[in-house]
Design a protein around this motif. Structure first.
Motif, PDB file in Angstrom:
ATOM      1  N   TYR A 193      52.866  -5.141  20.286  1.00 13.93           N
ATOM      2  CA  TYR A 193      53.496  -6.187  20.022  1.00 13.93           C
ATOM      3  C   TYR A 193      52.872  -7.237  19.122  1.00 13.93           C
ATOM      4  N   SER A 239      55.270 -13.954  22.792  1.00 13.43           N
ATOM      5  CA  SER A 239      56.108 -14.564  24.051  1.00 13.43           C
ATOM      6  C   SER A 239      57.573 -13.972  23.849  1.00 13.43           C
ATOM      7  N   SER A 240      57.785 -13.122  22.890  1.00 13.91           N
ATOM      8  CA  SER A 240      58.756 -12.058  22.984  1.00 13.91           C
ATOM      9  C   SER A 240      58.561 -10.871  24.177  1.00 13.91           C
ATOM     10  N   SER A 257      56.101 -11.391  26.425  1.00 13.58           N
ATOM     11  CA  SER A 257      56.252 -12.177  27.878  1.00 13.58           C
ATOM     12  C   SER A 257      57.621 -11.945  28.465  1.00 13.58           C
ATOM     13  N   ARG A 258      58.666 -12.434  27.634  1.00 13.83           N
ATOM     14  CA  ARG A 258      60.167 -12.386  28.097  1.00 13.83           C
ATOM     15  C   ARG A 258      60.451 -10.891  28.628  1.00 13.83           C
ATOM     16  N   LEU A 259      60.162  -9.966  27.827  1.00  7.63           N
ATOM     17  CA  LEU A 259      60.438  -8.398  28.023  1.00  7.63           C
ATOM     18  C   LEU A 259      59.694  -8.048  29.207  1.00  7.63           C
ATOM     19  N   ARG A 319      58.553  -9.903  31.947  1.00  7.91           N
ATOM     20  CA  ARG A 319      59.241 -10.478  32.936  1.00  7.91           C
ATOM     21  C   ARG A 319      60.484 -10.002  33.475  1.00  7.91           C
ATOM     22  N   ARG A 320      61.209  -9.754  32.290  1.00  3.53           N
ATOM     23  CA  ARG A 320      62.809  -9.050  32.578  1.00  3.53           C
ATOM     24  C   ARG A 320      62.746  -7.713  33.150  1.00  3.53           C
ATOM     25  N   LEU A 374      55.334 -12.774  35.598  1.00  3.75           N
ATOM     26  CA  LEU A 374      54.797 -13.025  34.380  1.00  3.75           C
ATOM     27  C   LEU A 374      53.780 -12.531  33.923  1.00  3.75           C
ATOM     28  N   SER A 375      53.896 -12.171  32.680  1.00  3.64           N
ATOM     29  CA  SER A 375      52.505 -11.292  32.259  1.00  3.64           C
ATOM     30  C   SER A 375      51.256 -11.998  32.485  1.00  3.64           C
TER      31      SER A 375
END
Length: 83
Positions: free
Chosen positions: A39, A43-44, A46-48, A50-51, A56-57
């Motif tokens: 990656y 930030s993208s 980290s969102r993925l 967490r999802r 949180l990463s």
């Protein structure tokens, strides 16, 4: 191996699993792990992360030390790979 998941979803799950392993077993920074698993945007990622994992990463290294607490979270990511 055939799955019901799209190629993108499968690759994302593999990358997140590798990132979890790296965060759990090394002292590598989150930003270094982000780049290592392919990656460019932290930030993208980290969102993925967490999802798919529910954590949180940035907290993953300490959170993954407690597998009994995360047993349900690890099963949440059911993309044909063990999370």
């Amino acid at each position: 191996m055939a799955t019901s998941y799209s190629p993108l979803t499968y690759v994302q799950a593999l990358r997140i699993e590798e990132a979890k392993h790296m965060l759990e077993t090394s002292s590598t920074t989150v930003n270094a792990v982000v780049r290592e698993v392919g990656y460019e945007d932290a930030s993208s990622f980290s969102r993925l992360f967490r999802r798919l994992t529910g954590i949180l990463s940035g907290d993953a290294a300490s959170a993954l030390d407690f597998p009994t607490e995360l047993g349900q979270v690890r099963k949440k990511c059911d993309f044909g790979v063990e999370c």
